[in-house]
Motif scaffolding. Structure first.
Motif, short mmCIF file in Angstrom:
data_model
loop_
_atom_site.label_atom_id
_atom_site.label_comp_id
_atom_site.label_asym_id
_atom_site.label_seq_id
_atom_site.Cartn_x
_atom_site.Cartn_y
_atom_site.Cartn_z
N UNK A 1 0.83 -1.21 0.00
CA UNK A 1 0.00 0.00 0.00
C UNK A 1 0.86 1.26 0.00
N UNK A 2 2.00 1.20 0.74
CA UNK A 2 2.90 2.34 0.76
C UNK A 2 3.52 2.58 -0.61
N UNK A 3 3.93 1.49 -1.28
CA UNK A 3 4.49 1.63 -2.62
C UNK A 3 3.46 2.16 -3.60
N UNK A 4 2.20 1.69 -3.48
CA UNK A 4 1.15 2.21 -4.36
C UNK A 4 0.92 3.69 -4.13
N UNK A 5 0.98 4.11 -2.86
CA UNK A 5 0.80 5.54 -2.54
C UNK A 5 1.94 6.35 -3.12
N UNK B 298 1.17 11.93 -9.58
CA UNK B 298 0.52 13.22 -9.35
C UNK B 298 1.46 14.38 -9.57
N UNK B 299 2.72 14.24 -9.10
CA UNK B 299 3.69 15.31 -9.29
C UNK B 299 4.03 15.51 -10.76
N UNK B 300 3.90 14.43 -11.51
CA UNK B 300 4.21 14.53 -12.94
C UNK B 300 3.02 15.09 -13.73
N UNK B 301 1.88 15.45 -13.02
CA UNK B 301 0.69 16.02 -13.67
C UNK B 301 0.17 15.11 -14.77
N UNK B 302 0.18 13.86 -14.51
CA UNK B 302 -0.38 12.91 -15.46
C UNK B 302 0.52 12.62 -16.65
N UNK B 303 1.76 13.09 -16.62
CA UNK B 303 2.67 12.85 -17.74
C UNK B 303 3.28 11.46 -17.58
#
Length: 225
Positions: free
Chosen positions: A109-113, A120-125
């Protein structure tokens, strides 16, 4: 005669604990299959049931531990002691497996987060994220190749050093043999010189003996006249 407690006889508590063990073992196996399956699914109900069963088994072990101590016959007491210890050990092993499952689940779960945060930081790139992973993979591959080359170079260097060491030992051996030969030759020369000197002394003694013999003969001849 088996002791009797508030929860039943020792045999009854033991049989109940064995049933809980079977159900708990099956639950742990289901959790592990569900964890590594690609279909996913909720495992909270199963894990809660498994944890509850383990607690029940350990409670029964405490009850059985109290009951077997009240058995009069030592042989029966020792037998039940071993049985209860086996149940307690298996329950402990199942609890350890359940704890490991929770740790793996928490790590997953931590790795998935973290992956979600990265996306998210990549803005969907997604291409940027994939490029990061590809660069890391290339770096790991380069490190692996460098490590293999370093290991190969190290092995080659060790082989060369071993060969040089062997040659050095052979040179030392040859040097010792040469010194032994020289020492032997020097000793032989000394012996030869000593023999020659002795021969010369023997010749002088022989000549002096002849001379003295002639003189003595002449003296005797002259004296008789």
């Amino acid at each position: 005669m088996e002791a009797v407690g508030g929860g039943g006889t020792l045999s009854e508590v033991y049989q109940s604990a064995k049933k809980f063990l079977l159900r708990t073992r099956d639950g742990v196996e289901r959790l592990e299959r569900l964890q590594y399956s690609t279909s996913g699914g909720s495992d909270s109900d199963i894990s809660f049931s498994v944890k509850k069963d383990i607690n029940q088994i350990q409670s029964q072990c405490a009850e059985m531990d109290r009951l077997w101590r009240s058995i009069a016959a030592k042989s029966q007491r020792d037998l039940w002691k071993r049985k209860v210890e086996q149940v307690a050990e298996e329950a402990g092993s199942l609890r350890e497996s359940l704890d490991k499952y929770f740790l793996r689940n928490q790590k997953r779960m931590q790795e998935a987060k973290e992956r979600a945060d990265l996306l998210g930081r990549a803005n969907g790139d997604n291409a940027h994220v994939l490029r990061i992973f590809d660069e890391e993979a290339q770096a790991m591959l380069s490190v692996g190749n460098s490590a293999r080359e370093l290991a190969s170079s190290t092995a080659l260097g060790e082989a060369i050093l071993s060969s040089l060491s062997g040659n050095r030992e052979r040179l030392k051996s040859a040097q010792r043999k040469a010194l032994d030969v020289l020492n032997t030759v020097g000793l032989s020369n000394s012996v030869l010189r000593l023999i020659e000197r002795r021969n010369r002394v023997d010749q002088w003694i022989k000549y002096l003996g002849i001379l003295l013999t002639v003189i003595i003969v002449l003296i005797i001849v002259w004296w008789r006249r």
